[in-house]
Design an enzyme around this catalytic site. Structure first.
Site, PDB file in Angstrom:
ATOM      1  CG  HIS A  55      -1.969   1.073   1.164  1.00 60.77           C
ATOM      2  ND1 HIS A  55      -2.995   1.058   0.258  1.00 60.77           N
ATOM      3  CD2 HIS A  55      -2.136   2.206   1.907  1.00 60.77           C
ATOM      4  CE1 HIS A  55      -3.773   2.119   0.447  1.00 60.77           C
ATOM      5  NE2 HIS A  55      -3.263   2.837   1.434  1.00 60.77           N
ATOM      6  NE  ARG A  78      -9.813  14.385   4.650  1.00 56.52           N
ATOM      7  CZ  ARG A  78     -11.118  14.191   4.464  1.00 56.52           C
ATOM      8  NH1 ARG A  78     -11.564  13.101   3.850  1.00 56.52           N
ATOM      9  NH2 ARG A  78     -11.987  15.089   4.921  1.00 56.52           N
ATOM     10  CG  HIS A 199     -10.436   6.762  -1.268  1.00 56.07           C
ATOM     11  ND1 HIS A 199     -10.937   7.163  -0.038  1.00 56.07           N
ATOM     12  CD2 HIS A 199      -9.164   7.225  -1.329  1.00 56.07           C
ATOM     13  CE1 HIS A 199     -10.007   7.831   0.613  1.00 56.07           C
ATOM     14  NE2 HIS A 199      -8.920   7.899  -0.147  1.00 56.07           N
ATOM     15  NE  ARG A 202     -12.567   9.584   4.063  1.00 57.36           N
ATOM     16  CZ  ARG A 202     -11.567   8.799   4.434  1.00 57.36           C
ATOM     17  NH1 ARG A 202     -11.818   7.710   5.149  1.00 57.36           N
ATOM     18  NH2 ARG A 202     -10.314   9.083   4.100  1.00 57.36           N
ATOM     19  CG  HIS A 226      -7.995   3.663   2.072  1.00 53.54           C
ATOM     20  ND1 HIS A 226      -7.997   4.759   1.236  1.00 53.54           N
ATOM     21  CD2 HIS A 226      -6.696   3.312   2.208  1.00 53.54           C
ATOM     22  CE1 HIS A 226      -6.762   5.060   0.882  1.00 53.54           C
ATOM     23  NE2 HIS A 226      -5.956   4.187   1.453  1.00 53.54           N
ATOM     24  CD  GLU A 229      -6.345   5.556   7.633  1.00 61.16           C
ATOM     25  OE1 GLU A 229      -5.223   6.063   7.817  1.00 61.16           O
ATOM     26  OE2 GLU A 229      -6.970   5.666   6.559  1.00 61.16           O
ATOM     27  CG  HIS A 263      -5.532   1.731   7.017  1.00 62.08           C
ATOM     28  ND1 HIS A 263      -4.206   1.942   7.302  1.00 62.08           N
ATOM     29  CD2 HIS A 263      -5.829   2.552   5.962  1.00 62.08           C
ATOM     30  CE1 HIS A 263      -3.714   2.847   6.482  1.00 62.08           C
ATOM     31  NE2 HIS A 263      -4.673   3.224   5.654  1.00 62.08           N
ATOM     32  CG  ASP A 312      -0.998   4.660   4.177  1.00 58.34           C
ATOM     33  OD1 ASP A 312      -1.311   5.200   3.096  1.00 58.34           O
ATOM     34  OD2 ASP A 312      -1.707   4.701   5.188  1.00 58.34           O
TER      35      ASP A 312
END
Length: 438
Positions: A55, A78, A199, A202, A226, A229, A263, A312
């Site tokens: 990843h 983020r 992804h 969400r 993902h 997480e 994750h 990651d």
């Protein structure tokens, strides 16, 4: 034409054997003979199969050390990531990714899974070649000398409620999963394996995630996602869908033996049972999960399946550190030692990672496997006195101890130096360009 490598100590899946002669033809191992005298190309120290970084987000490497001041959370980190992403062009992405993949080669990584969602121009307008950013990654891996599984990522909404993408997310989106699929069908390159990614719950409404899963199924391609997480992510998913991310993914056909959940940190007992029952693989990224304060995932409950590792966000690029962090985090959470043996963790970094990336022919030193060989110094300041053991590798060695790397029978790293890229200079130049005037 065949070549041979003589390995002082070679990992043969369950032990280190001494004096192992490995014969290679056309990039594939054709013979493995222990207890031989030195001849041909020599690799000293502990020689292991090439490792797989399951990843990666290559452009996150630009955030290393730049997001460590002050406090914050995953969500503030983020925001910084979004700002950096807006500055990347196909040319600068190629330059940065080439340097990052070369850094991986120096760390003994011979295959990377790139979770790629940086598709279009900053305002969401497609390039003339709608896969120009993906093709930059393909070229970057080729120039760095490592294999790439490009996990082209579907990213459609701003949150689990399904709100439209915000401005800084627009370059990630294709509108819907059908348009994502049409674009990805045009993504090709020599040596690359193209897979799919959802992804997250969400960013992809559940019915659209089904479309992505069906695309991967029809093409026998790996599928990554993902999942779970952050606690806030789980809470938002429950609010929007009345279930955990794992339950939603299962209901919509995303889980299964072709899928890797990345994750998988905050799982219920039911989630764990669903993961195991569907044969879904997991990828833990402990150095990122601790850097972002994500939490500690249930490794001991999932380790008997396909269990791989990734760097990651590239807080560090060191799969030995990722491997030992799995066990050391378990010790902190359970207050017990030795729950996951070192050989199993080495398997996660090698064979399991390659399987998760759709490359079961790599990750082992055996007849018929890809000729990937990584030599690790057995007498460095970290490893001296530990001997040729899995425990010395996992609990003492670091990426700095990798001396030589062979990928598909081609020498990429010798005595800690990459043959094609001046890695420190290339990374410094690429990262500086993304932070200038900030």
């Amino acid at each position: 034409m065949s070549r041979t490598w003589w390995c002082e100590h070679a990992w043969l899946g369950d032990r280190f054997a001494d004096g192992v002669r490995v014969t290679v033809a056309n990039g594939v191992i054709t013979a493995v003979q222990p207890n031989t005298a030195p001849e041909g190309n020599t690799l000293y120290g502990m020689v292991i199969p090439g490792m797989a970084n399951t990843h990666s987000h290559a452009f996150h490497r630009a955030l290393r050390s730049h997001t460590q001041r002050g406090g914050g959370s995953f969500w503030t980190w983020r925001d910084a990531m979004y700002r950096v992403s807006q500055r990347l062009t196909p040319d600068s992405y190629l330059e940065l990714a080439r340097a990052v993949y070369a850094e991986m080669a120096l760390a003994g990584i011979t295959t990377v899974g790139e979770f790629h969602y940086l598709h279009h121009g900053p305002d969401g307008t497609p390039y003339d070649d709608p896969n120009e950013m993906g093709h930059a990654l393909i070229e970057a891996a080729a120039q760095a000398g490592i294999r790439l599984t490009l996990l082209d990522t579907c990213y459609l909404t701003a949150n689990a409620a399904g709100d439209p993408l915000e401005y800084h997310q627009r370059r990630f989106g294709d509108g819907d999963a059908e348009r994502w699929a049409r674009r990805v069908d045009g993504l090709k390159g020599d040596g690359v394996l193209v897979g799919a990614a959802v992804h997250s719950v969400r960013a992809v409404p559940p019915p659209q995630a089904t479309t992505v899963a069906e695309w991967a199924q029809h093409r026998s391609a790996p599928l990554h996602v993902h999942s779970s997480e952050q606690i806030a992510e789980v809470q938002q998913c429950r609010q929007a869908h009345g279930a955990t991310p794992t339950a939603v993914l299962k209901e919509h056909g995303v889980l299964g033996p072709r899928t890797t959940a990345v994750h998988a940190t905050h799982l219920t007992e039911r989630d764990v049972a669903d993961m195991l029952g569907t044969g879904t693989a997991v990828c833990f990224c402990p150095t990122t999960e601790r850097d972002l304060g994500d939490g500690i995932g249930p490794a001991a409950a999932l380790i008997d399946g396909t269990f791989s590792l990734g760097s990651d966000s590239h807080a560090v690029i060191d799969l030995f550190e990722e491997a030992r962090a799995v066990e050391l985090d378990e010790r902190l959470a359970s207050r017990q030692r030795g729950l996951i043996p070192a050989p199993r963790l080495l398997g996660a970094a090698t064979g399991d990672g390659h399987r998760a990336l759709g490359r079961p022919d790599a990750g082992r030193i055996a007849v018929g496997a890809r000729a990937d060989l990584v030599a690790v110094d057995v007498a460095s300041v970290r490893t001296a006195g530990g001997g040729a053991t899995a425990e010395n590798l996992v609990f003492a060695a670091s990426a700095a101890d990798v001396t030589d790397v062979v990928v598909d029978g081609r020498v990429i790293v010798t005595e800690g130096r990459h043959h094609r890229v001046d890695v420190p200079k290339a990374i410094a130049r690429s990262v500086a360009a993304l932070w200038e005037d900030r």
